[in-house]
Design a protein around this motif. Structure first.
Motif, short mmCIF file in Angstrom:
data_model
loop_
_atom_site.label_atom_id
_atom_site.label_comp_id
_atom_site.label_asym_id
_atom_site.label_seq_id
_atom_site.Cartn_x
_atom_site.Cartn_y
_atom_site.Cartn_z
N SER A 153 0.87 -1.16 0.00
CA SER A 153 0.00 0.00 0.00
C SER A 153 0.91 1.21 0.00
CB SER A 153 -0.88 0.01 1.24
OG SER A 153 -0.08 0.27 2.35
N ARG A 154 0.62 2.06 -0.92
CA ARG A 154 1.70 2.96 -1.27
C ARG A 154 1.92 4.13 -0.33
NH1 ARG A 154 3.17 4.80 -5.42
NH2 ARG A 154 4.56 3.52 -6.61
N ASP A 155 0.96 4.42 0.54
CA ASP A 155 1.32 5.55 1.40
C ASP A 155 2.24 5.16 2.55
OD1 ASP A 155 -2.13 6.31 1.46
OD2 ASP A 155 -1.24 4.43 2.03
N SER A 156 2.30 3.89 2.81
CA SER A 156 3.23 3.51 3.87
C SER A 156 4.59 3.17 3.28
CB SER A 156 2.68 2.34 4.66
OG SER A 156 2.36 1.30 3.76
N ASP A 157 5.04 4.03 2.45
CA ASP A 157 6.32 3.82 1.81
C ASP A 157 7.47 3.71 2.79
OD1 ASP A 157 6.12 3.51 -0.91
OD2 ASP A 157 5.66 5.63 -1.20
N PHE A 158 7.22 4.21 3.97
CA PHE A 158 8.28 4.19 4.97
C PHE A 158 8.75 2.77 5.24
CE2 PHE A 158 6.04 8.12 6.03
CZ PHE A 158 7.10 8.99 5.94
N PHE A 159 7.82 1.83 5.08
CA PHE A 159 8.17 0.47 5.44
C PHE A 159 8.80 -0.28 4.27
CE2 PHE A 159 4.43 1.60 8.01
CZ PHE A 159 5.08 1.63 9.23
N GLN A 160 8.72 0.31 3.13
CA GLN A 160 9.13 -0.44 1.97
C GLN A 160 10.64 -0.62 1.84
OE1 GLN A 160 7.53 1.11 -1.60
NE2 GLN A 160 7.42 -0.86 -2.58
N PRO A 161 11.40 0.40 2.07
CA PRO A 161 12.81 0.31 1.71
C PRO A 161 13.58 -0.91 2.24
CG PRO A 161 12.27 2.55 2.14
CD PRO A 161 11.06 1.74 2.47
N PRO A 162 13.44 -1.34 3.48
CA PRO A 162 14.37 -2.36 3.95
C PRO A 162 14.64 -3.52 2.99
CG PRO A 162 13.03 -1.64 5.75
CD PRO A 162 12.57 -0.90 4.54
N VAL A 163 13.58 -4.20 2.56
CA VAL A 163 13.79 -5.32 1.64
C VAL A 163 14.53 -4.83 0.41
CG1 VAL A 163 12.66 -7.18 0.40
CG2 VAL A 163 11.48 -6.07 2.29
N LYS A 164 14.06 -3.70 -0.07
CA LYS A 164 14.60 -3.16 -1.29
C LYS A 164 16.08 -2.82 -1.11
CE LYS A 164 13.36 0.61 -4.36
NZ LYS A 164 12.44 1.73 -4.44
N LYS A 165 16.40 -2.18 0.00
CA LYS A 165 17.80 -1.82 0.26
C LYS A 165 18.67 -3.05 0.25
CE LYS A 165 18.88 2.52 1.16
NZ LYS A 165 17.94 3.37 1.90
N VAL A 166 18.20 -4.07 0.97
CA VAL A 166 18.98 -5.29 1.07
C VAL A 166 19.21 -5.89 -0.30
CG1 VAL A 166 18.96 -7.65 1.94
CG2 VAL A 166 18.22 -5.78 3.40
N LYS A 167 18.13 -5.95 -1.07
CA LYS A 167 18.23 -6.57 -2.39
C LYS A 167 19.16 -5.76 -3.28
CE LYS A 167 15.40 -9.98 -1.84
NZ LYS A 167 15.88 -11.35 -1.90
N LEU A 168 19.06 -4.43 -3.17
CA LEU A 168 19.92 -3.58 -3.98
C LEU A 168 21.38 -3.82 -3.62
CD1 LEU A 168 18.30 -0.06 -4.30
CD2 LEU A 168 18.94 -1.61 -6.11
N GLN A 169 21.65 -3.85 -2.32
CA GLN A 169 23.03 -4.06 -1.90
C GLN A 169 23.54 -5.40 -2.39
OE1 GLN A 169 25.21 -2.06 -0.70
NE2 GLN A 169 23.73 -0.40 -0.62
N GLU A 170 22.68 -6.41 -2.30
CA GLU A 170 23.08 -7.72 -2.78
C GLU A 170 23.43 -7.66 -4.25
OE1 GLU A 170 20.10 -10.71 -2.18
OE2 GLU A 170 20.31 -10.52 0.00
N ALA A 171 22.61 -6.89 -4.96
CA ALA A 171 22.78 -6.88 -6.41
C ALA A 171 24.07 -6.19 -6.84
CB ALA A 171 21.60 -6.19 -7.07
N ILE A 172 24.56 -5.25 -6.05
CA ILE A 172 25.75 -4.53 -6.51
C ILE A 172 27.01 -5.06 -5.86
CG2 ILE A 172 24.48 -2.42 -7.00
CD1 ILE A 172 25.87 -1.30 -4.44
N GLU A 173 26.91 -6.11 -5.10
CA GLU A 173 28.08 -6.58 -4.36
C GLU A 173 28.96 -7.46 -5.24
OE1 GLU A 173 27.71 -8.66 -0.39
OE2 GLU A 173 27.65 -6.51 0.02
N TYR A 174 30.24 -7.20 -5.19
CA TYR A 174 31.19 -8.10 -5.83
C TYR A 174 32.05 -8.66 -4.73
CZ TYR A 174 29.92 -6.22 -10.33
OH TYR A 174 29.22 -5.86 -11.43
N ASP A 175 31.76 -9.85 -4.28
CA ASP A 175 32.47 -10.32 -3.09
C ASP A 175 33.94 -10.60 -3.35
OD1 ASP A 175 31.52 -12.23 -4.68
OD2 ASP A 175 30.60 -13.46 -3.13
#
Lengths: 568, 760
Positions: free
Chosen positions: A359-381
């Motif tokens: 639900s789009r007005d509670s955007d505050f809750f959205q980032p965590p999953v997204k942040k994690v996934k983004l970080q995973e995606a750009i990581e070169y271990d």
């Protein structure tokens, strides 16, 4: 096919003590069943099957379900209608259903009930056997012991296992096993291979596993089952309809109105829709928001809008896409069924959070999953240095305790690492200032004699018997001796574990154990001693064994005399 | 580490570097030095983005006057966000190393749907609705009405931004979409308009292709970007299609019908305004006579889509007299509409060029070329004058006006095709007018002309030389980089036949052949038994996949596959596919293993990566040729042949192979990753196909693996997977495919690196 026995829920209580527990739930009673040419009644109870001859109130045949390996029935059309139970021990018992009019029905009822009951117990029995088997295989010493004691019939198998296998562990592993659900094979529907029975019909072989899989994967079918069986149709009818239904068949398009499964199909559809509308939690796979600026309708070369009306799709295409939908749904359901139980509460939580995230007005809750996934995606271990190896920091409340291990708390005097460091530094300090007091040392001759005495072959080192035995005794005798030791040890363990003798059971046991020991001495130890003598091995190898046995006998004697005294 | 790239100090935010990254930066530096354009192909998963960002940021810092801005264009929203996160990593590294505060402003820009924080507007589902609602709250006349009538709702976020947001520059930093929203919430400013304003002075802008390539949007958003910018198109293997799409228009009967209602609404509104506020219309007329440019007075919020033609094609004169008054213009549109309706009433296919169309329209309904050219501008002006709030409703008439302007502006590079029905359903009348752009260079030309350096890069750009030809530009550097590997972590295999020796191919003549379908099924079945975790299989088209799935189902192959893995299938519905994708990943994650059946050219093949266990094998069933019977494609091929001397077959093969490479490349996303790439079609073995695969795939294709049977494939795959299952540590890579700074500086390593790049 299962069928509830018509007499279920009827409790039988018989006075005779031979009939074991006072009241058991009797699931089925079949009269006029012959066993060894004797008429009688067959009882199927919660844990065992029993048969008693006519007119007597005791069972002459009684088998626990767990002991039964399988049941066999006489083929249809034979004059005698029989049911044979084969036990794990290899023995078998045959029942002859003699009631002319209902013999076949009786037999089938019994068979079906047994069919349901046996698997439940089989698992347990097998588990125990398996566990024992496993223990024996894993532990060669135990296996040898088993051979020495049980196979040679010094003690019975039950005695052997009695305190060896703490049944708890089996039970534990059993209960564990129940907790950990077996997942569902994705191909469970494929396993129901229809077979033609030769006369224009199809036979589906359903096992309870498959039924369970169907129920777990398609809760709607389970619901239908609960609604319809046995009120409006028999179980057999239910499954026949299930397999006839288009619900089971590929496209699910022409589910007729009278088909009871058409509702299931609808509910599945709904479930799929709700899954779809719920959206996905991982923004990286959300194809809807992938595109940043979709072209407006009408722009671009693709002729997308025309496909939107389904009417000009052929029936075939429709059915094809229905198959695809169905596969997606099926896989999702199988996956969900595997996960459902383990993290049901978990799921709930994540679900609510996901709806929040969507639900789009509670955007505050959205980032965590997204942040994690983004970080995973750009990581070169591999480009990163050592940081790739992420370790968890040990969180110690009392580091002293960690380095010293558990210490009884009442002795408050333990040295902290600081103390140790201090004492080391003190010792170092002392060592630095160490001056040998030469006047008080031993004379050189005394010192050298002490050294010779302590070197191998010297005065003090002569009784190094190990080596001599190693060299003197041939290896086969050695290994036999070892076996004897373990066997005696085991028997003695049984013996000593009876003390203090405070129950009649233990009394009985201790007497038995003593006789076991004696028997062992007679059948195993004696021949061994004779063998050694024949080989002229002078060393008294069995002395210690005999000492141990003697100690046990003494203890037994003492106990017996005391008991006599008390009795008199 | 700090690198010396040809005399430029580059901060690279990792302790190690891949040799090809170094080589890539060298080429990039050369391109920037020459102030020219470049085409660079580097395998996916070798850190292309971070190399690009590191070098260009270093360049910007070293020569702030030479390069003032980096415009980074990517394809999808997650892609954009990834770039910004990598940039954040780089900037953090700068801050740590130089111990100065970051003075760079970098931000991502996306559509309103992704940036809006207005509680009501942002809850709408579709981008178009969000845009329309936003417009209805922020258009200048709405805001003017709000002044006189406070009950008129406006967007308080925009109001606040408009009041103060422009005076106070946004503080330097890295702003991803979520950061912009957070910032907007804190300040109470509209993040979308803030971002659109801020890109003018930002050092780095990350947004999607459309903001630069689609003239309708580019004119609004990117018009004022500085000339001394470096433009990067990442994942640019499909850039020609983006260009073409942005200039093409389709008109169906439904469009015309809806357009009709639009016209009626316009008429009613005009007559109403005429009674109440005739001065407004007179004012508009006066402005049009004087030829005042719309842009001078229009506010940023008023325009929904700008002129569809390129800026240098827009006429700088006054609107012709025949369409100056509102009524005349509406009458004009009506006439045009009737003409189009008549054109759609046909029974056979018509194909004609733009001049032919113009000639016909002049003869039939006496519509001149010049007023047509002004159609888009004139409509915009009218909509503004009439104060139409819900602009999204007027998209059909906007589309028609755009078509009118485009068709009268370009005489070359476009074609008009009118089809009375779809090929598949010849009995159902469904006339469509395709106004199709055939020359991708038209849309991208201003970009090459305006910006000093344009870099086109992707994991799959082979053959390199075709891009400069179809996009019509002259690059200063063209290079393809290989992937240095310590272990061969990709295993391309071409399966040409089944175990029964029947050739496997998706060739049109044999694709429905029972044996081919069965062999394809057996291949998938066998692979599902030996490959761990995830397998992704791509088909050439959606219909083909549907057919194959149905016959696999009938043959019981799918059931057998299900014994090994769960099956998920892409559908034409994006939401359904998203769900299937998520479940697929879940199944891979929990160890069950799954198969995803998907379609080349579909959304999955373009936007989703299958890293590590999400894709241990990719199977490409057939060669993904585009549907060759389409008339639009035929027209385009003809154009390519006439204009660029590219043979039809060459282009088709190139197009098929770039999509195949895209599909199989999805599985490899780095050097620690590994995956099988199975090309299941014997045609891949031919030199003309094989030669068009990217170099980094081609060089691992041995002669022995060109025409395998299923059994042989299984054997090779088993062997490969067993090898890959061995532990792979950093030490194994070090010195070969992973370098420390010292290793990088050694003489022979530099020589080796020089061989990585292959100049085309």
């Amino acid at each position: 096919m299962r069928k509830r026995a018509s007499v279920s829920g009827f409790t039988l209580s018989l006075g005779a003590p031979v009939m074991a527990s006072l009241s058991e739930e009797v699931l089925l009673v079949v009269k006029r069943v012959r066993q060894r040419k004797q008429d009688g009644t067959l009882y199927l109870m919660a844990e065992r099957i029993a048969w008693g001859p006519e007119g007597k109130d005791r069972f002459t045949v009684s088998h626990l379900y767990a002991d039964i390996r399988c049941q066999k029935i006489s083929p249809d059309g034979k004059a005698k209608i029989q049911l044979q139970l084969v036990l794990h021990t290899g023995e078998s018992t045959t029942f002859h259903f003699a009631n002319e009019s209902t013999a076949l029905k009786d037999r089938d009822a019994t068979k079906e009930l047994l069919q349901q009951l046996l698997p439940k117990f089989k698992k347990k029995a097998n588990k125990e056997l398996e566990e024992k088997n496993r223990m024996l295989q894993e532990d060669p010493v135990l296996f040898q012991l088993y051979k020495d004691l049980v196979v040679s019939q010094v003690i019975s198998a039950e005695e052997f296992w009695a305190n060896r296998l703490s049944l708890n562990s089996v039970e534990h592993s059993l209960s564990n096993n129940n907790k950990q659900d077996v997942g569902i094979s994705a191909a469970f529907l494929a396993d129901i291979r229809p077979q033609t029975d030769g006369c224009n019909g199809l036979r589906y072989n359903l096992t309870s596993d498959i039924i369970e899989s169907i129920f777990r994967t398609y809760p709607t079918v389970k619901q239908k089952y609960a609604e319809n069986v046995p009120h409006s149709m028999t179980e057999k009818e239910f499954w026949t309809r299930f397999f006839q239904s288009h619900y089971f068949h590929r496209d699910r398009i022409n589910t007729g109105q009278q088909d009871i499964f058409s509702e299931c199909a609808k509910q599945d559809e709904k479930g799929l829709k709700s899954m779809v509308t719920q959206g996905v939690k991982n923004p990286m796979v959300d194809l809807l928001s992938l595109e940043d600026k979709t072209l407006d309708e009408g722009y671009g070369t693709a002729t997308a809008p025309t496909t939107s009306n389904p009417s000009n799709k052929s029936l075939r295409e429709n059915s094809n896409s229905a198959i695809i939908k169905r596969f997606n749904h099926h896989s999702a359901m199988v996956l969900a069924a595997g996960l459902r139980k383990t993290d049901a509460p978990n799921d709930q939580a994540s679900e609510t959070s996901s709806t929040d995230g969507n639900s789009r007005d509670s955007d505050f809750f959205q980032p965590p999953v997204k942040k994690v996934k983004l970080q995973e995606a750009i990581e070169y271990d591999d480009l990163q240095g050592d940081s790739g190896r992420r370790t968890i920091a040990l969180n110690l409340k009392k580091s002293d305790r960690y380095s010293h291990g558990p210490i009884p708390l009442q002795s408050q005097h333990y040295s902290s690492s600081q103390d140790i460091i201090n004492s080391i530094s003190i010792i170092q300090h002392e060592m630095r200032n160490y001056k040998p007091r030469l006047t008080q040392v031993m004379s050189s001759s005394a010192a050298s004699s002490a050294i010779t005495a302590l070197s191998p072959g010297g005065l003090l080192m002569q009784s190094g018997g190990q080596q001599t035995i190693n060299q003197l005794v041939p290896t086969d005798v050695q290994s036999e001796l070892k076996h004897l030791y373990t066997a005696v040890g085991e028997l003695l363990r049984h013996f000593w574990s009876c003390f203090p003798v405070n129950t009649p059971f233990l009394e009985e046991k201790v007497v038995k154990m003593k006789s076991n020991l004696e028997r062992f001495q007679l059948t195993k130890l004696r021949p061994f001693q004779e063998k050694i003598q024949r080989q002229y091995l002078s060393t008294n190898l069995t002395g210690h064994l005999e000492e141990m046995l003697q100690a046990a006998y003494n203890k037994f004697q003492a106990w017996q005399t005391r008991r006599m005294m008390r009795k008199t | 580490m700090k690198l010396n790239i040809d005399g430029l100090l580059v901060y690279f935010p990792y302790d190690y570097i891949y040799p090809e990254q170094y080589s890539y930066m060298l080429e990039l530096k050369r391109t920037l030095d020459a102030k020219g354009h470049g085409v660079l192909e580097m395998p996916s998963g070798t850190g292309k983005t971070i190399s690009l960002l590191s070098l260009i940021v270093a360049y910007q810092k070293a020569y702030p006057l030479e390069v003032t801005k980096l415009v980074y264009c990517s394809r999808t929203v997650p892609e954009i966000e990834k770039v910004v996160e990598e940039l954040r990593k780089l900037m953090d590294y700068y801050a740590r190393q130089t111990e100065t505060k970051n003075d760079f402003l970098a931000l991502a820009l996306s559509s309103r749907k992704n940036l809006c924080i207005h509680p009501e507007v942002s809850s709408l589902r579709f981008g178009k609705e969000v845009d329309g609602k936003c417009h209805s709250l922020t258009a200048s006349y709405i805001r003017a009405q709000h002044h006189s009538n406070p009950s008129q709702p406006v967007c308080q976020f925009y109001e606040k931004f408009d009041a103060v947001g422009r005076q106070v520059p946004i503080p330097p930093g890295i702003y991803n979409l979520d950061d912009l929203k957070d910032f907007g919430r804190r300040k109470g400013w509209c993040p979308y308009f803030l971002a659109r304003y801020a890109i003018l002075h930002a050092n780095i802008v990350v947004y999607s292709y459309h903001y630069l390539l689609d003239p309708k949007i580019a004119d609004l958003v990117s018009k004022e970007l500085a000339k001394k910018s470096v433009v990067v198109f990442d994942e640019a293997h499909n850039i020609d299609n983006v260009c073409i799409d942005s200039m093409s228009v389709n008109i169906t009967r439904r469009t015309l019908d809806r357009c009709q209602t639009n016209v009626e609404t316009l008429q009613n509104t005009i007559s109403r305004i005429k009674e109440t506020d005739a001065a407004k219309l007179r004012e508009e007329y006066r402005r049009l006579v004087e030829g005042l440019k719309e842009a001078n007075v229009a506010r940023e919020t008023d325009i929904y889509l700008s002129n569809p033609v390129l800026p240098d094609e827009i006429l700088q004169e006054a609107v012709p007299g025949s369409i100056r008054t509102a009524e005349h213009f509406v009458g004009f549109i009506k006439r045009f509409l009737e003409y189009l309706k008549a054109r759609l009433r046909i029974h056979h296919v018509v194909q004609e060029s733009a001049p032919q169309f113009l000639k016909d329209i002049y003869e039939k309904v006496c519509i001149d070329r010049k007023p047509l050219r002004f159609c888009a501008e004139r409509l915009r002006s009218l909509l503004r004058t009439l104060e139409i709030a819900d602009i999204a409703d007027f998209s059909p008439i906007t589309l028609i006006s755009h078509f009118a302007t485009l068709v009268s502006t370009y005489s070359k590079g476009f074609t008009i095709i009118i089809e009375p029905f779809e090929d598949k359903t010849p009995t159902i009348a469904n006339p469509v007018l395709h106004f199709s752009c055939m020359d991708p260079s038209i849309a991208i030309k201003p970009v090459f002309g305006r910006f000093q350096s344009v870099i086109i890069t992707s994991g799959t750009l082979s053959p390199l030389d075709i891009y400069p030809r179809i996009l019509d530009f002259r690059p200063v550097t063209m290079a393809s980089f290989t992937m240095t590997l310590a272990r061969t972590c990709l295993c391309p295999l071409i399966v040409g036949r089944g175990n029964d020796q029947v050739a496997m191919t998706s060739k049109f003549e044999t694709r429905e052949d029972f044996a081919v379908i069965r062999n394809y099924g057996n291949l998938l079945l066998e692979m599902s038994a030996i490959v761990p975790d995830g397998i992704v299989a791509f088909f050439t088209s959606y219909i083909y996949m549907e057919n194959i799935v149905a016959s696999w189902y009938e043959q019981g192959i799918l059931e057998n596959i299900q014994r090994n893995k769960l099956i998920f299938i892409e559908t034409q519905d994006a939401a359904e596919t998203s769900m299937a994708l998520e479940k697929y990943q879940e199944a891979c994650e929990n160890g069950r293993g799954a198969i995803l059946l998907s379609v080349a050219r579909g959304k999955v093949s373009e936007g989703i990566d299958f890293v590590h266990h999400f894709g241990r094998a990719v199977i490409m069933f057939g060669v993904p040729y585009v549907y060759t019977q389409s008339r639009i494609l035929k027209a385009r091929l003809e154009y390519l042949r006439d204009q660029f001397q590219i043979r039809e077959n060459d282009f088709l093969t190139f197009d098929a192979m770039r999509h195949a490479a895209q599909c199989v490349g999805r599985a490899i996303r780095g050097k620690t990753d590994y995956g099988l790439m199975i090309f299941a079609d014997k045609r891949y073995a031919r030199a003309d196909k094989r030669g068009k695969l990217p170099r980094w795939i081609q060089e691992h294709l041995t002669d022995g693996s060109l025409n395998l049977t299923i059994d042989e494939t299984v054997q090779l795959s088993k062997h490969f997977l067993r090898q890959m299952a061995q532990p792979f540590r950093q030490e194994d890579q070090l010195g070969l495919s992973l370098l420390t700074l010292e290793q990088l500086q050694s003489e022979d390593m530099l020589q080796k690196i020089a061989q990585i790049a292959q100049q085309a």
